[in-house]
Design a protein around this motif. Structure first.
Motif, mmCIF file in Angstrom:
data_model
loop_
_atom_site.group_PDB
_atom_site.id
_atom_site.type_symbol
_atom_site.label_atom_id
_atom_site.label_comp_id
_atom_site.label_asym_id
_atom_site.label_seq_id
_atom_site.Cartn_x
_atom_site.Cartn_y
_atom_site.Cartn_z
ATOM 1 N N PHE A 232 0.667 -1.316 -0.094
ATOM 2 C CA PHE A 232 0.024 0.012 -0.063
ATOM 3 C C PHE A 232 0.761 1.310 -0.100
ATOM 4 O O PHE A 232 0.375 2.473 -0.119
ATOM 5 C CB PHE A 232 -1.023 0.224 1.152
ATOM 6 C CG PHE A 232 -1.997 -1.028 1.028
ATOM 7 C CD1 PHE A 232 -3.153 -0.775 0.203
ATOM 8 C CD2 PHE A 232 -1.876 -2.296 1.649
ATOM 9 C CE1 PHE A 232 -4.069 -1.820 -0.022
ATOM 10 C CE2 PHE A 232 -2.810 -3.333 1.495
ATOM 11 C CZ PHE A 232 -4.016 -3.158 1.025
ATOM 12 N N GLN A 233 1.970 1.242 0.398
ATOM 13 C CA GLN A 233 2.850 2.468 0.451
ATOM 14 C C GLN A 233 4.091 2.363 -0.375
ATOM 15 O O GLN A 233 5.019 3.511 -0.573
ATOM 16 C CB GLN A 233 3.248 2.419 1.793
ATOM 17 C CG GLN A 233 2.117 2.630 2.774
ATOM 18 C CD GLN A 233 2.536 3.148 4.138
ATOM 19 O OE1 GLN A 233 3.355 2.490 4.856
ATOM 20 N NE2 GLN A 233 1.875 3.971 4.687
ATOM 21 N N SER A 234 4.195 1.402 -1.392
ATOM 22 C CA SER A 234 5.457 1.612 -2.131
ATOM 23 C C SER A 234 4.685 1.836 -3.732
ATOM 24 O O SER A 234 3.667 1.411 -4.131
ATOM 25 C CB SER A 234 6.354 0.502 -2.060
ATOM 26 O OG SER A 234 6.133 -0.361 -3.124
ATOM 27 N N ARG A 235 5.520 2.851 -4.354
ATOM 28 C CA ARG A 235 5.023 3.479 -5.630
ATOM 29 C C ARG A 235 4.886 2.163 -6.759
ATOM 30 O O ARG A 235 3.876 2.327 -7.666
ATOM 31 C CB ARG A 235 6.216 4.326 -6.092
ATOM 32 C CG ARG A 235 5.928 5.707 -6.379
ATOM 33 C CD ARG A 235 6.889 6.399 -6.547
ATOM 34 N NE ARG A 235 6.957 7.579 -5.454
ATOM 35 C CZ ARG A 235 6.405 8.526 -5.297
ATOM 36 N NH1 ARG A 235 5.594 8.921 -6.137
ATOM 37 N NH2 ARG A 235 6.714 9.735 -4.298
ATOM 38 N N ASP A 236 5.836 1.319 -6.667
ATOM 39 C CA ASP A 236 5.605 0.390 -7.921
ATOM 40 C C ASP A 236 4.420 -0.798 -7.544
ATOM 41 O O ASP A 236 4.632 -1.987 -8.124
ATOM 42 C CB ASP A 236 6.973 -0.057 -8.188
ATOM 43 C CG ASP A 236 7.649 -0.824 -7.095
ATOM 44 O OD1 ASP A 236 7.186 -0.465 -5.659
ATOM 45 O OD2 ASP A 236 8.494 -1.493 -7.234
ATOM 46 N N HIS A 237 3.665 -0.583 -6.383
ATOM 47 C CA HIS A 237 2.645 -1.702 -6.127
ATOM 48 C C HIS A 237 1.536 -1.243 -6.646
ATOM 49 O O HIS A 237 1.207 -0.180 -6.467
ATOM 50 C CB HIS A 237 2.858 -2.064 -4.705
ATOM 51 C CG HIS A 237 3.905 -3.059 -4.621
ATOM 52 N ND1 HIS A 237 5.102 -2.669 -4.614
ATOM 53 C CD2 HIS A 237 3.896 -4.408 -4.283
ATOM 54 C CE1 HIS A 237 5.859 -3.796 -4.277
ATOM 55 N NE2 HIS A 237 5.190 -4.910 -4.215
ATOM 56 N N TYR B 64 -0.875 0.997 -4.191
ATOM 57 C CA TYR B 64 -0.233 2.497 -3.752
ATOM 58 C C TYR B 64 -1.310 3.589 -3.769
ATOM 59 O O TYR B 64 -2.087 3.827 -4.676
ATOM 60 C CB TYR B 64 0.983 2.825 -4.728
ATOM 61 C CG TYR B 64 1.669 3.972 -4.336
ATOM 62 C CD1 TYR B 64 2.487 4.008 -3.153
ATOM 63 C CD2 TYR B 64 1.617 5.196 -5.133
ATOM 64 C CE1 TYR B 64 3.023 5.385 -2.957
ATOM 65 C CE2 TYR B 64 2.297 6.414 -4.900
ATOM 66 C CZ TYR B 64 3.039 6.395 -3.591
ATOM 67 O OH TYR B 64 3.733 7.518 -3.199
ATOM 68 N N HIS B 65 -1.469 4.089 -2.492
ATOM 69 C CA HIS B 65 -2.235 5.120 -2.310
ATOM 70 C C HIS B 65 -3.723 4.632 -2.593
ATOM 71 O O HIS B 65 -4.624 5.700 -3.049
ATOM 72 C CB HIS B 65 -2.081 6.489 -3.336
ATOM 73 C CG HIS B 65 -0.926 7.311 -2.721
ATOM 74 N ND1 HIS B 65 -0.632 8.694 -3.094
ATOM 75 C CD2 HIS B 65 -0.302 7.133 -1.527
ATOM 76 C CE1 HIS B 65 0.132 9.084 -2.349
ATOM 77 N NE2 HIS B 65 0.347 8.469 -1.551
#
Ligand SMILES: Nc1ncnc2c1ncn2[C@@H]1O[C@H](COP(=O)(O)OP(=O)(O)O)[C@@H](O)[C@H]1O
Ligand SMILES: [Mg+2]
Length: 376
Positions: free
Chosen positions: A203-208, A211-212
């Motif tokens: 949930f907090q890493s850009r490439d997942h 994310y957001h």
């Protein structure tokens, strides 16, 4: 009958304490359609909190809540079957109308599917959703379709959500979920689980894909003063007395771990005679008992570990929390080369045996820690 203390199940209202801020935040999110992500180590109180919130939402007839636990999901379509079953069952207007619900919302999507006629047979099995009958998108759209038809909001709460990232081809699945869910207007999601590093990454890493996706909430521990009030009251309800000091000692011994505070209190109350006061000795004996009943579980947990991993735990049991890469610590505890350390941390974290916060490492389970100290 009300139990004085409970553990191993979501805490019923009589045994549920605190979490006021988290409760109102979840209610606000649920009512306004904001996605929520709830993260904590195992047995700190995620399931209990969501249950509590759902109970509070019962009077709100504008919002339908669907809950499912995907701990046992082993494949993508396992998930779709459980998801569809939960959504159909729990949004049905009357208890036994899931079959109609399924016909209305699922069969229309795919006329190929056939149902067993007996509504008492296991619903999960009889759904039979496969790649041949349904696309993932059709299933993932289901709550939104129902919400629109019923003119209500739906909140889908998915417990043990970390499991999604353990499925084969997890990244693709997550992308499919996100792609469909982010366009839904009447449906929102509450996704909760343990394995903090996995959940945080998702949930907090850009490439997942996630994310957001929503409001991320890390559930903390319940403070001692709230526990003390609860423990003293529940002893009094049973005609037994415990001092605030000893109630607070119970919390300290298990580091305010929700489940263990309840379990240790349960031991103490059972070891105290009717009308008697709790003593220091009783609390100590109850703790011994707590360690003993968990012993076989702890043995199972360390059975598959390598010597290096056990040595790492030994260091933690001795109170080492940082500096594992340093020469003297590596040598003292036989941890191998510096390059070994990260691997050790990752593997133990993945087993949820340790928690890593920046550079600091701790054992996740306070009773496991006591057992290690006693045993290693
Ligand atoms: N708010 C709470 N009040 C009292 N006890 C709690 C609370 N939350 C958790 N517990 C205790 O912790 C145990 C585990 O809680 P649970 O909600 O199943 O945790 P999780 O879902 O995070 O694994 C419960 O059985 C109960 O004993
Ligand atoms: Mg849970």
């Amino acid at each position: 009958m009300k139990k004085s203390f409970v553990f191993g199940v979501a805490a019923p209202e009589y045994n549920f304490i605190g979490r006021e801020k988290e409760t109102s935040r979840l209610i606000t999110n649920f009512e306004s359609g904001v996605n929520t992500i709830l993260i904590s180590p195992r047995r700190w109180g995620k399931t209990s909190l969501v249950s509590h919130v759902c109970g509070k939402m019962r009077d709100n007839s504008d919002v339908l809540i669907v809950r499912l636990d995907i701990f046992s999901c082993r494949s993508e379509y396992d998930f779709y079957n459980q998801f569809a079953a939960a959504v159909l069952k729990q949004t049905a207007t009357k208890k036994d109308q899931w079959l109609e619900n399924a016909r209305e919302f699922l069969v229309r999507l795919s006329p190929m599917i056939s149902f067993r006629p007996d509504p008492s047979t296991d619903f999960n099995l009889s759904l039979g959703i496969t790649p041949k009958t349904h696309t993932p998108e059709e299933i993932l759209e289901l709550p939104e379709t129902i919400a629109r038809k019923r003119g209500k909001r739906i909140v889908v709460c998915i417990d043990e959500f970390q499991q999604i990232s353990e499925l084969p081809d997890a990244k693709t699945i997550q992308r499919k979920l996100r792609t469909v869910w982010q366009h839904q207007e009447l449906t929102s999601y509450c996704l909760y689980g343990s394995k903090k590093h996995l959940m945080s990454m998702m949930f907090q890493s850009r490439d997942h894909a996630f994310y957001h996706f929503g409001d991320v909430l890390f559930l903390g521990k319940i403070p001692t003063e709230e526990w003390v009030k609860y423990i003293c009251q529940h002893f009094a309800d049973n005609n037994k007395t415990i001092s605030e000091e000893l109630a607070s000692k119970i919390c300290g011994l298990v580091d305010n771990h929700s489940s263990y505070v309840q379990q240790l209190s349960w031991n103490v109350i059972n070891m105290t005679e009717d009308g008697e006061n709790v003593t220091d000795d009783i609390v100590d004996a109850a703790l011994d008992d707590l360690i003993n009943v968990n012993e076989s579980l702890f043995i199972q947990q360390i059975a598959p570990l390598t010597n290096y991993q056990i040595n790492f735990l030994r260091a933690l049991a001795d109170g080492v929390t940082t500096g594992f890469g340093e020469k003297n610590i590596r040598e003292n505890y036989s941890l191998g080369a510096p390059s070994n350390i990260k691997r050790l941390k990752d593997s133990l974290e993945n087993r949820e045996l340790i928690s890593v916060e920046g550079k600091t490492v701790t054992l996740t389970d306070p009773v496991f820690l006591l057992w290690l100290r006693r045993t290693l």
